[in-house]
Design a protein around this motif. Structure first.
Motif, short mmCIF file in Angstrom:
data_model
loop_
_atom_site.label_atom_id
_atom_site.label_comp_id
_atom_site.label_asym_id
_atom_site.label_seq_id
_atom_site.Cartn_x
_atom_site.Cartn_y
_atom_site.Cartn_z
N GLN A 207 -8.04 -6.81 -0.64
CA GLN A 207 -7.63 -8.79 -1.01
C GLN A 207 -5.84 -8.21 -1.82
OE1 GLN A 207 -10.79 -9.82 -3.80
NE2 GLN A 207 -10.57 -7.29 -4.49
N SER A 208 -5.59 -9.34 -2.09
CA SER A 208 -3.78 -9.88 -2.72
C SER A 208 -3.61 -11.06 -1.65
CB SER A 208 -3.29 -8.07 -1.61
OG SER A 208 -1.88 -8.23 -2.46
N ARG A 209 -2.81 -11.24 -3.64
CA ARG A 209 -2.09 -12.04 -3.82
C ARG A 209 -0.58 -11.74 -3.34
NH1 ARG A 209 -2.51 -10.46 -9.11
NH2 ARG A 209 -0.30 -10.95 -10.36
N TRP A 210 -0.25 -10.65 -3.31
CA TRP A 210 1.30 -10.20 -2.13
C TRP A 210 1.30 -10.49 -0.77
CZ3 TRP A 210 2.33 -6.31 -6.49
CH2 TRP A 210 2.38 -6.48 -7.48
N PHE A 211 0.28 -9.68 -0.44
CA PHE A 211 0.06 -9.71 1.15
C PHE A 211 -1.01 -10.17 2.18
CE2 PHE A 211 -1.17 -5.99 -0.69
CZ PHE A 211 -2.25 -5.36 0.45
N ASP A 212 -1.12 -10.25 3.34
CA ASP A 212 -2.24 -11.15 3.89
C ASP A 212 -3.10 -9.68 4.78
OD1 ASP A 212 -4.12 -11.52 6.07
OD2 ASP A 212 -2.53 -12.56 7.83
N LEU A 265 5.42 -5.85 4.13
CA LEU A 265 4.52 -5.85 4.17
C LEU A 265 4.09 -4.31 3.03
CD1 LEU A 265 1.32 -6.75 4.44
CD2 LEU A 265 1.48 -5.05 6.46
N LEU A 266 4.92 -3.26 3.46
CA LEU A 266 4.43 -2.31 3.21
C LEU A 266 5.14 -1.81 1.46
CD1 LEU A 266 6.41 -0.02 5.98
CD2 LEU A 266 3.66 -0.29 5.08
N PHE A 267 5.91 -2.69 1.16
CA PHE A 267 6.69 -3.02 -0.25
C PHE A 267 5.57 -3.25 -1.34
CE2 PHE A 267 10.75 -1.20 0.96
CZ PHE A 267 11.03 -0.55 -0.24
N ARG A 268 4.99 -4.15 -0.91
CA ARG A 268 4.02 -5.07 -1.83
C ARG A 268 2.88 -4.59 -1.80
NH1 ARG A 268 5.08 -11.75 -1.34
NH2 ARG A 268 7.41 -10.95 -1.61
N ALA A 269 2.44 -3.95 -0.46
CA ALA A 269 1.12 -2.99 -0.82
C ALA A 269 1.75 -2.12 -0.71
CB ALA A 269 0.49 -2.44 1.00
N PHE A 270 2.38 -1.15 -1.10
CA PHE A 270 2.69 -0.30 -2.53
C PHE A 270 2.46 -0.54 -4.08
CE2 PHE A 270 2.40 2.17 1.43
CZ PHE A 270 1.95 3.83 0.99
N PHE A 271 3.51 -1.55 -3.92
CA PHE A 271 3.49 -1.85 -5.31
C PHE A 271 2.61 -2.38 -5.61
CE2 PHE A 271 8.28 -1.46 -5.88
CZ PHE A 271 8.56 -1.91 -6.61
N GLN A 272 1.70 -3.00 -4.95
CA GLN A 272 0.16 -3.22 -5.70
C GLN A 272 -0.86 -1.86 -5.95
OE1 GLN A 272 -2.07 -6.42 -3.70
NE2 GLN A 272 -3.95 -5.12 -3.18
N HIS A 281 -1.54 5.39 -2.77
CA HIS A 281 -1.35 7.11 -1.21
C HIS A 281 -0.32 7.36 -1.31
CE1 HIS A 281 -0.83 8.30 3.07
NE2 HIS A 281 -1.79 7.41 3.29
N ALA A 282 -0.72 8.97 -2.25
CA ALA A 282 0.91 9.77 -2.42
C ALA A 282 1.33 10.33 -1.19
CB ALA A 282 0.44 10.79 -3.17
N ASP A 283 1.41 9.74 0.41
CA ASP A 283 2.33 10.84 1.24
C ASP A 283 2.54 9.50 2.58
OD1 ASP A 283 2.83 13.01 2.85
OD2 ASP A 283 1.40 13.86 3.39
N PRO A 284 3.36 8.99 2.25
CA PRO A 284 3.83 7.82 2.69
C PRO A 284 4.78 7.64 4.44
CG PRO A 284 4.64 7.33 0.90
CD PRO A 284 4.06 8.45 0.80
N HIS A 285 4.73 9.39 4.48
CA HIS A 285 6.08 9.43 5.40
C HIS A 285 5.82 9.13 6.87
CE1 HIS A 285 3.71 12.26 7.41
NE2 HIS A 285 3.11 13.65 6.63
N PRO A 286 6.69 9.55 6.91
CA PRO A 286 6.25 8.79 9.09
C PRO A 286 5.00 8.85 9.88
CG PRO A 286 8.38 9.30 8.48
CD PRO A 286 7.75 10.22 6.96
N GLY A 287 4.58 10.11 9.65
CA GLY A 287 3.89 10.60 10.73
C GLY A 287 1.87 9.08 10.34
#
Length: 548
Positions: A207-212, A265-272, A281-287
């Protein structure tokens, strides 16, 4: 002690260190003088860790999350470490899986692909299908790794004990850092921890008010099949985000528009995660960022997470604003608020260091600024000023760096400030008012009421203490203890010198007027005592190093 033992693993480590030409350890092992340990160059350190094997590769990956301890060169080099290890034969993996399951393998899975989709230093992953038709991923611990890790942990702690005897080790609290790393390695062996982290992250992002929330996926955990050595989770059909072919995607959207949506979406999810939930999540590398076939984005591998308390979250939000304003003074103040170190810090020097660091960004537009790079440099300045920051600052900085790096690679038109500015407004509003503004207002009103009722009583008590002359002030000034000890030493030596001089003068007077052999003997005793005490005083001054 580490160097006096001769087990094969330790001999192997010594051979690796010598083979890679680490000069500091070469001098230590050959008995040479090496008062101040020096890290090998980034490339040499990476080669040492690769040669030492899977556990040390994992250690290097953990070290790459600590830009508060290592410079950018080391972080960049260690971030390239990959678990390039051969897969365990299926026969051995099957034995382990059967031991972990409560029911026979054939009654649990209809099919299991014997060829792993990924093989790492701790585990390897296989694709399987449950008997009810659902596709799952099996993360299986490498057989025997639970016996190897404790041995390597003991060796890491032995090396830390060796380095901790130096000034370098004491300044950076090497033993505490080694303990932290080894604890992280031990945690990697318990897959139920990763499963619980995954569940918590999925709940937080549901749930979030920033993203779907429907556009972001975190794998479901099958708890009835998960054990400390076997993790069973939902299979997510997709591939790495940076390899996504949006031009040929059938979602009906313009590729540029889709890239902008995913970046937001990624920025808002990680800012939340960072500034609202305090669990990220402390390891959002490309893989670990996947683009699924249905157009959604998935977060994989939740084994490494970070936590931030509300106070730290507030400080970090202010730090972002200080970076945007290029405000060196505010950056210095916020760094000291975060600091764990109790060593004296020269605030003016810290501010000047930040000012020099930020000055090179003065003529750049906000869209040209690499914010994660600035955060790395802020940590570097803090480290140079011997300010020890909490370990979660390293994870925080590495998370932002990985996120910004992936976002810029996926969407070159990224403007960091445009993505975070609307979120910062919401974050500040929440920090001021909380989730429930009415409740926050009522709590503040109760605090004001309590303060208004107690203030007259406290003021009366203070005035009474002042008028009765019983008020005492306890003032502690940093550095006075050393000044007092120095003054005591000087007074003691002065008194000692006066005593020696008095003995010499007394001996001289007695010697000049000596009429009997007893008086002459007394004079010689006084001269001998004065000479001995004078010599002892000179030696103590020389040994103290304060002759000048």
């Amino acid at each position: 002690m580490f160097l006096t033992q001769t087990v094969p693993r330790q001999r192997e480590i010594i051979e690796v260190l010598l083979r890679n030409g680490w000069d500091y350890m070469r001098r230590v092992l050959t008995g040479g003088k090496a008062d101040e340990p020096q890290l090998p160059t980034p490339a040499v350190l990476k080669n040492i860790l690769v040669d030492l094997g899977p556990v040390y590769i994992k250690l290097g990956q953990l070290m790459s999350t600590r830009p508060d301890l290592l410079s950018a060169g080391y972080i960049e080099e260690l971030s390239t470490l990959q678990d390039e290890v051969p897969a365990v034969p299926w026969a051995d993996v099957e034995v382990l899986i059967r031991k972990q399951l409560k029911r026979p393998l054939e009654e649990t899975f209809s099919t299991i692909n014997a060829i792993p989709v990924a093989a790492g230093s701790i585990a390897q992953t296989h694709k399987a299908t449950l008997v009810d038709g659902r596709e799952v991923a099996l993360k299986v611990q490498r057989p025997g790794i639970d016996l190897t890790v404790p041995q390597d942990i003991a060796l890491i702690q032995g090396i830390a004990d060796l380095v901790a005897r130096t000034e370098f080790g004491q300044n950076y609290e090497i033993k505490a850092i080694a303990e932290e790393f080894t604890k992280a390695l031990e945690d990697e062996l318990d897959f139920t921890r990763e499963a619980s982290f995954t569940d918590q992250l999925r709940r937080n992002l549901s749930q979030s008010r920033w993203f779907d929330p429907t556009q972001l996926v975190v794998a479901e955990i099958f708890w009835d099949l998960t054990t400390p050595k076997l993790l069973v989770m939902e299979w997510l059909n997709g591939g790495p985000l940076l390899q996504a072919d949006l031009e040929n995607d059938n979602n009906g959207k313009d590729p540029a528009e889709k890239r902008k949506e995913i970046t937001t979406l990624l920025f808002r999810a990680f800012f939340q995660q960072l500034y609202i939930d305090g669990f990220f999540h402390a390891d959002p590398h490309p893989g670990n960022l996947f683009y699924l076939k249905d157009g959604r984005v998935a977060l994989l591998d939740c084994g490494m997470v970070g936590r931030l308390d509300p106070r730290t979250q507030g400080i970090l939000v202010e730090m972002l604003l200080a970076i945007v304003d290029l405000d060196a003074q505010r950056c210095a103040q916020l760094t000291l608020q975060l600091a764990e170190s109790t060593q004296p810090v020269i605030l003016v020097k810290l501010e000047n260091d930040y000012d020099r660091m930020l000055r090179k960004y003065y003529n750049l537009s906000v869209s040209q600024i690499n914010f994660s790079q600035i955060i790395y440099e802020l940590l570097q300045v803090a480290r140079n000023n011997k300010i020890r920051l909490p370990s979660n600052m390293g994870l925080y900085a590495k998370t932002l760096a990985n996120l910004e790096g992936v976002a810029r690679g996926f969407n070159p038109e990224l403007n960091f400030l445009d993505e975070i500015q609307p979120l910062l407004t919401d974050v500040f509003r929440q920090q001021l008012l909380g989730e429930n503004p009415v409740r926050s207002l009522l709590r503040t009103a109760l605090d004001v009421k309590s303060l208004s009722l107690q203030s007259p009583r406290l003021l009366e008590f203070l005035l009474e203490r002042i008028t009765s002359e019983t008020l005492q002030w306890n003032i502690s000034l940093r550095g006075l203890d050393s000044l007092r000890r120095t003054a005591d030493d000087a007074a003691n030596r002065l008194s000692f010198s006066i005593l020696v001089g008095s003995l010499i003068m007394g001996a001289a007077i007695i010697s000049s007027n000596a009429q009997t052999s007893q008086l002459l003997f007394l004079s010689n005793v006084l001269f001998a005592t004065a000479s001995f005490l004078g010599l002892w005083l000179i030696i103590s001054i020389l040994r103290s190093g304060r002759l000048r």
